[in-house]
Design an enzyme around this catalytic site. Sequence first.
Site, mmCIF file in Angstrom:
data_model
loop_
_atom_site.group_PDB
_atom_site.id
_atom_site.type_symbol
_atom_site.label_atom_id
_atom_site.label_comp_id
_atom_site.label_asym_id
_atom_site.label_seq_id
_atom_site.Cartn_x
_atom_site.Cartn_y
_atom_site.Cartn_z
ATOM 1 N N TYR A 486 -1.562 -2.422 8.086
ATOM 2 C CA TYR A 486 -2.699 -2.308 7.162
ATOM 3 C C TYR A 486 -3.947 -1.731 7.828
ATOM 4 O O TYR A 486 -5.064 -2.071 7.456
ATOM 5 C CB TYR A 486 -3.037 -3.669 6.533
ATOM 6 N N HIS A 487 -3.778 -0.776 8.756
ATOM 7 C CA HIS A 487 -4.918 -0.240 9.500
ATOM 8 C C HIS A 487 -5.017 1.283 9.418
ATOM 9 O O HIS A 487 -5.148 1.951 10.451
ATOM 10 C CB HIS A 487 -4.827 -0.662 10.979
ATOM 11 N N PRO A 488 -4.976 1.893 8.245
ATOM 12 C CA PRO A 488 -5.084 3.350 8.183
ATOM 13 C C PRO A 488 -6.494 3.831 8.528
ATOM 14 O O PRO A 488 -7.486 3.219 8.129
ATOM 15 C CB PRO A 488 -4.737 3.666 6.729
#
Length: 552
Positions: A486-488
Amino acid sequence: MSGRSAAARVDEADYIVVGAGSAGAALAARLTEDPDVTVLLLEAGAPDTALELHVPAAFSKLFRGPFDWNYDTVPQPALEDRTVYWPRGKTLGGSSSLNAMMWVRGFAADYDEWADAAGPAWSWEALVPYFRRVERTEDPADPTQGAAGAQPIEHQRDPRPQTAAFLDAAREAGHRVTAANLPAGQGFSRTMVSQHRGSRSSTADAYLRPANGRPNLRVVTGALVRRVTFEAGPDDPAVPRATGVYLEIDGITRHARARREVILCGGAVNTPQLLLLSGIGPAEHLGERGIRIVAHSPEVGEGLRDHLVAGLAPAARGGTLYAAEKPAELANYLLRRRGMLTSNVAEAYGFVRTAVADRIGMAADLPDIEIIFASAPYVGEGLVPLPAEGLTVGAILLRPRSRGTIRLASTDPRDKPLIDPGYLSDADGIDAETLRAGLAACEELIDTDAMRTVTTGGWIQPAGGEHMTPVERAELAMRRYSHTLYHPVGTARMGTDSSSVVDPALRVRGVSGLRVADASVMPNLIRGHTNAPAIVIGEVAADLLRGRSSSR
């Protein structure tokens, strides 16, 4: 805090901030500390009033729900052609209202790399005052950690006993166990969490609620921004100036004007989507969609990077979060803010450097893998109920070489963009090699005496893993079960070079009156988690707009 919805007066303000997430909430709150400045904060989602938004262990219950943009990637060839689910927060607080609350800042060297790309104002030394301004850390372990900031960062209230066993396993395997969030020399740690007294503390809690009574801040929820509007620039007609946004509320489109600037804070997916819809991006892609070109900016939507995690789930003896939904646990939480429901699930983590990092010449003393631990079998991308008593030990690829894109599926802003992170697509295969090495480190931890005190020898994921070799388990974990952490970042990167989407002051190149302040501007993916630096970016943006420095 309840956002003002369709009935709110939406016409103009000095600043229009699009997106009330980690950066946008901080930015709007800081700007309105000046009573002479007006801010219109637009959020597509609903107010953050639902109980499950505030119960820490319930975060996966929010997936695919009304507070989630509910994205999926395009099929990923290196992951057995699977699509990967990408949750993104769609409410006040954005993804800080949906995440696992891990406060992991990364390493000082990561931010010095930002400075290499975007100038000295983005170095670790320059950003430390902002981290200290953000953080209200319980028992700070390092002078760089803030103790009086806006965002509570606290110890877990009731971590599971398996978490202590995991940290013992790290020691047994020869890893250092250290305090969390050290700027260098970080080892294995119990997770510090963005919580306050056992409840989630999002940026809606930390920033917007204290600002709620200010007459110069208008927060409008249920407001989908369709595009940024422009007119000929007053100084140079060839440089269009942002004048506001078209937004849709309850199916009605209206125009809101910005007297000074528009700031996009939609994150690494929604910000490039909105830039493209507004005519800023690669001319060829805009032309294919029939969008009038306002500014040719080839890197909009390019450079997408994300943390890929591959988890192993050994079966456990009992006492894990599998029992978190029992009535007694709910009562313990509601009455005392104690028990399993205060867990952020991922209760510990640690950093390791594999032999691959040495072989490819990665800077010394920096990790290429993060190990994450959960006292629960986190399977099915968090979309399925916990199947049994189990644990998760996962490897996170910290510095992927693979790059992806965000592209428009259509010109309708309600249509989800095409997300292609390009997982494990680097030509030389270093990403896959590194992740395999990380999974070998996970196996080593699982195979310690300390972990054997809490595991049974069986496997939940991969099923039947006890009949496989470690290499076979790793390949399945990587290809069949891996998912986003969940770290774009990076889809509107900042830089001093003319090809960057935004300059070091976060101004969008090719136009005026428009900035970006969110994870999309990050020029590289930190060795940590992205909520903390996203909030810092919001704080920096506020100072840039106010013409102030971090010393205050």
